[in-house]
Write a protein that holds these residues in place. Structure first.
Motif, mmCIF file in Angstrom:
data_model
loop_
_atom_site.group_PDB
_atom_site.id
_atom_site.type_symbol
_atom_site.label_atom_id
_atom_site.label_comp_id
_atom_site.label_asym_id
_atom_site.label_seq_id
_atom_site.Cartn_x
_atom_site.Cartn_y
_atom_site.Cartn_z
ATOM 1 N N ASP A 122 9.896 -8.330 6.077
ATOM 2 C CA ASP A 122 9.714 -7.270 5.075
ATOM 3 C C ASP A 122 8.710 -7.712 4.007
ATOM 4 O OD1 ASP A 122 11.585 -5.787 6.444
ATOM 5 O OD2 ASP A 122 13.248 -6.345 5.155
ATOM 6 N N GLU A 123 8.839 -8.955 3.593
ATOM 7 C CA GLU A 123 7.949 -9.512 2.561
ATOM 8 C C GLU A 123 6.484 -9.450 2.999
ATOM 9 O OE1 GLU A 123 7.837 -13.972 1.445
ATOM 10 O OE2 GLU A 123 9.708 -13.174 0.630
ATOM 11 N N GLN A 124 6.237 -9.764 4.270
ATOM 12 C CA GLN A 124 4.866 -9.788 4.781
ATOM 13 C C GLN A 124 4.245 -8.398 4.863
ATOM 14 O OE1 GLN A 124 5.716 -11.816 8.476
ATOM 15 N NE2 GLN A 124 4.873 -13.758 7.734
ATOM 16 N N ALA A 125 5.087 -7.364 4.894
ATOM 17 C CA ALA A 125 4.582 -5.995 5.027
ATOM 18 C C ALA A 125 4.198 -5.378 3.681
ATOM 19 C CB ALA A 125 5.624 -5.121 5.716
ATOM 20 N N LEU A 126 4.545 -6.040 2.582
ATOM 21 C CA LEU A 126 4.161 -5.510 1.268
ATOM 22 C C LEU A 126 2.636 -5.447 1.190
ATOM 23 C CD1 LEU A 126 6.683 -7.489 -0.963
ATOM 24 C CD2 LEU A 126 6.768 -5.044 -0.410
ATOM 25 N N LEU A 128 1.048 -2.924 2.657
ATOM 26 C CA LEU A 128 0.675 -2.045 3.773
ATOM 27 C C LEU A 128 0.412 -0.612 3.318
ATOM 28 C CD1 LEU A 128 0.344 -2.589 6.787
ATOM 29 C CD2 LEU A 128 2.733 -1.970 7.127
ATOM 30 N N LEU A 129 1.054 -0.189 2.212
ATOM 31 C CA LEU A 129 0.877 1.184 1.739
ATOM 32 C C LEU A 129 0.197 1.272 0.379
ATOM 33 C CD1 LEU A 129 4.163 2.966 2.841
ATOM 34 C CD2 LEU A 129 1.847 3.448 3.583
ATOM 35 N N VAL A 130 -0.074 0.129 -0.250
ATOM 36 C CA VAL A 130 -0.736 0.145 -1.562
ATOM 37 C C VAL A 130 -2.097 -0.536 -1.457
ATOM 38 C CG1 VAL A 130 -0.605 -0.544 -3.987
ATOM 39 C CG2 VAL A 130 1.471 0.159 -2.791
ATOM 40 N N ASN A 131 -2.080 -1.838 -1.270
ATOM 41 C CA ASN A 131 -3.323 -2.619 -1.331
ATOM 42 C C ASN A 131 -4.261 -2.326 -0.164
ATOM 43 O OD1 ASN A 131 -0.822 -4.512 -2.216
ATOM 44 N ND2 ASN A 131 -2.505 -4.701 -3.659
ATOM 45 N N TRP A 132 -3.735 -2.380 1.050
ATOM 46 C CA TRP A 132 -4.618 -2.257 2.214
ATOM 47 C C TRP A 132 -5.213 -0.860 2.355
ATOM 48 C CZ3 TRP A 132 -2.006 -5.547 6.675
ATOM 49 C CH2 TRP A 132 -1.871 -6.872 6.220
ATOM 50 N N PRO A 133 -4.429 0.221 2.228
ATOM 51 C CA PRO A 133 -5.051 1.548 2.309
ATOM 52 C C PRO A 133 -6.041 1.803 1.176
ATOM 53 C CG PRO A 133 -2.662 1.717 2.550
ATOM 54 C CD PRO A 133 -2.956 0.321 2.120
ATOM 55 N N THR A 134 -5.759 1.249 -0.015
ATOM 56 C CA THR A 134 -6.697 1.413 -1.125
ATOM 57 C C THR A 134 -8.033 0.759 -0.776
ATOM 58 O OG1 THR A 134 -4.926 1.494 -2.772
ATOM 59 C CG2 THR A 134 -7.116 0.904 -3.564
ATOM 60 N N PHE A 291 -3.724 0.535 11.190
ATOM 61 C CA PHE A 291 -2.889 -0.062 12.236
ATOM 62 C C PHE A 291 -3.746 -0.540 13.410
ATOM 63 C CE2 PHE A 291 0.688 1.679 9.894
ATOM 64 C CZ PHE A 291 1.626 0.668 10.049
ATOM 65 N N GLY A 292 -4.918 0.095 13.600
ATOM 66 C CA GLY A 292 -5.861 -0.419 14.594
ATOM 67 C C GLY A 292 -6.395 -1.786 14.196
ATOM 68 N N LEU A 293 -6.675 -1.968 12.901
ATOM 69 C CA LEU A 293 -7.151 -3.270 12.403
ATOM 70 C C LEU A 293 -6.060 -4.332 12.546
ATOM 71 C CD1 LEU A 293 -9.007 -2.132 9.141
ATOM 72 C CD2 LEU A 293 -10.060 -2.905 11.276
ATOM 73 N N ILE A 294 -4.809 -3.911 12.345
ATOM 74 C CA ILE A 294 -3.692 -4.855 12.507
ATOM 75 C C ILE A 294 -3.541 -5.227 13.983
ATOM 76 C CG2 ILE A 294 -1.175 -5.079 12.352
ATOM 77 C CD1 ILE A 294 -1.373 -3.291 9.802
ATOM 78 N N ALA A 295 -3.568 -4.207 14.850
ATOM 79 C CA ALA A 295 -3.428 -4.449 16.289
ATOM 80 C C ALA A 295 -4.557 -5.335 16.810
ATOM 81 C CB ALA A 295 -3.411 -3.126 17.049
ATOM 82 N N GLY A 296 -5.748 -5.181 16.206
ATOM 83 C CA GLY A 296 -6.895 -5.975 16.634
ATOM 84 C C GLY A 296 -6.956 -7.358 16.012
ATOM 85 N N GLY A 300 -3.700 -9.505 9.237
ATOM 86 C CA GLY A 300 -2.447 -10.079 9.708
ATOM 87 C C GLY A 300 -1.377 -10.012 8.643
ATOM 88 N N PRO A 301 -0.186 -10.511 8.945
ATOM 89 C CA PRO A 301 0.907 -10.477 7.977
ATOM 90 C C PRO A 301 0.504 -11.098 6.647
ATOM 91 C CG PRO A 301 1.665 -11.340 10.089
ATOM 92 C CD PRO A 301 0.183 -11.218 10.179
ATOM 93 N N GLY A 302 0.871 -10.442 5.558
ATOM 94 C CA GLY A 302 0.576 -10.990 4.240
ATOM 95 C C GLY A 302 1.425 -12.208 3.946
ATOM 96 N N GLN A 303 0.982 -13.022 3.011
ATOM 97 C CA GLN A 303 1.762 -14.196 2.586
ATOM 98 C C GLN A 303 1.853 -14.157 1.066
ATOM 99 O OE1 GLN A 303 3.299 -16.000 4.692
ATOM 100 N NE2 GLN A 303 2.280 -15.406 6.585
ATOM 101 N N PRO A 304 2.708 -13.254 0.528
ATOM 102 C CA PRO A 304 2.735 -13.105 -0.927
ATOM 103 C C PRO A 304 3.325 -14.324 -1.638
ATOM 104 C CG PRO A 304 4.335 -11.638 0.102
ATOM 105 C CD PRO A 304 3.604 -12.317 1.208
#
Length: 332
Positions: A122-126, A128-134, A291-296, A300-304
């Motif tokens: 869960d921590e690594q997914a932080l 995914l909806l704020v920083n990366w889409p921005t 999600f294409g960039l993640i799949a490719g 990768g998983p974040g390391q907050p």
């Protein structure tokens, strides 16, 4: 379904900044309404929105006392009426501008809850909806970045900045990044072609020197203040785009006179929350690309950097002081 009736949470008591946060132990556990899900929060993201809300400068933000935090990740423990496709026990990450993430349980709009990618915590997914889409929105649909173009990315060591450097390089851009001196190595490790000291006395001159006086095609502007003036000055005349999505360094003014006689450029405003609401089709395409960039394997998983819940005021103060690198998270 949660059987707890009270929970630990960080409550913003006054609009005096992060120092107005207090840990409480008797916050009522919310119940999901129609279209909402309740999650048991495992980790919460720390964002500049949280700092802005703590000072009351975020337009339409909550009024004290309120439970702080807009970004949470964790396990779905209850669903409201009309929610389909999110089973109990699913781990999701989501955003609620109304707050409540800095707590043991949080309500999320079901439409804004995205399953945590397989194999990620869960921590690594932080992010995914704020920083990366921005970062992606600023570069692609809005900034129209293309291979061979030059991009200037401010605050490149932050959560959004790091994602932007990685994505811009993937799309074939030359990246000029700004960061304070102690963060240059971290930014170079992400692939930035040039790193400029964000505290330079003449940021515009430094960037123009690196481009042989030509300027840059796209600027990702999240700082504001005097930095915005530098951003406008280095964007290429007529074709240059400055995407403004933050104001960590304070407000700055730009006039119609500036745009006619001084900076003949495209100035584009971006707020990912408004983009989600006003242009859901664009957001859908954005997330598909993400999600294409993640799949490719591009992202990768974040390391907050993690803090305990009680350290929330400290985490926000360090983010506000720009003393951190990458994503920050509170661990529940």
């Amino acid at each position: 379904m949660s059987t707890a009736s009270a929970m630990r949470a960080l409550q913003q008591r006054s609009l005096t900044g992060p120092g107005g946060l207090r840990l409480i132990t008797d916050a009522p556990v919310p119940k999901p309404g129609p279209g909402e899900v309740l999650i048991r929060v495992v980790a919460a993201g720390v964002n500049f929105v949280d700092v802005s809300q703590a000072y009351g400068t975020f337009a339409g933000g909550p009024q004290p006392p309120y439970l702080a935090g807009i970004e949470g990740a964790g396990e779905v423990t209850a669903v409201g009426e009309g929610v389909a496709g999110l089973e109990l026990g699913t781990h999701v990450v989501g955003v609620s501008i109304g707050g409540g993430a800095f707590a043991e349980y949080m309500l999320l709009p079901a439409a804004a809850a995205v399953p945590v990618p397989p194999g990620w915590t869960d921590e690594q997914a932080l992010g995914l909806l704020v920083n990366w889409p921005t970062a992606l929105a600023a570069l692609k649909p809005l900034g129209a970045v293309a291979a061979g173009q030059t991009v200037l990315i401010h605050a490149a060591a932050g959560g959004t900045g790091q994602a932007a450097v990685t994505i811009a390089k993937h799309y074939g851009a030359t990246v000029i990044a700004t960061a304070s001196a102690g963060k240059h190595d971290a930014v170079r490790a992400l692939g930035a072609d040039h790193v400029v000291d964000s505290r330079s006395t003449d940021l515009a001159a430094d960037v123009l020197r690196l481009t042989g006086g030509a300027g840059v095609d796209v600027v990702l502007e999240s700082v504001g203040g005097a930095t915005l003036n530098a951003s406008l000055a280095v964007a290429k005349r007529v074709t240059g785009r400055v995407v403004v999505y933050g104001l960590a360094g304070g407000e700055a003014a730009i006039t119609n006179w500036d745009l006619v006689y001084k900076h003949q450029i495209h100035v584009i405003g971006l707020n990912i929350g408004i983009l989600i609401q006003a242009a859901p089709h664009i957001f859908g395409e954005l997330m598909g690309e993400l999600f294409g960039l993640i799949a490719g394997g591009v992202l990768g998983p974040g390391q907050p950097t993690t803090y305990e819940l009680a350290e929330g005021p400290k985490a926000l103060a360090e983010l506000e002081a720009r003393a951190t690198v990458g994503k920050l998270a509170l661990r529940l």
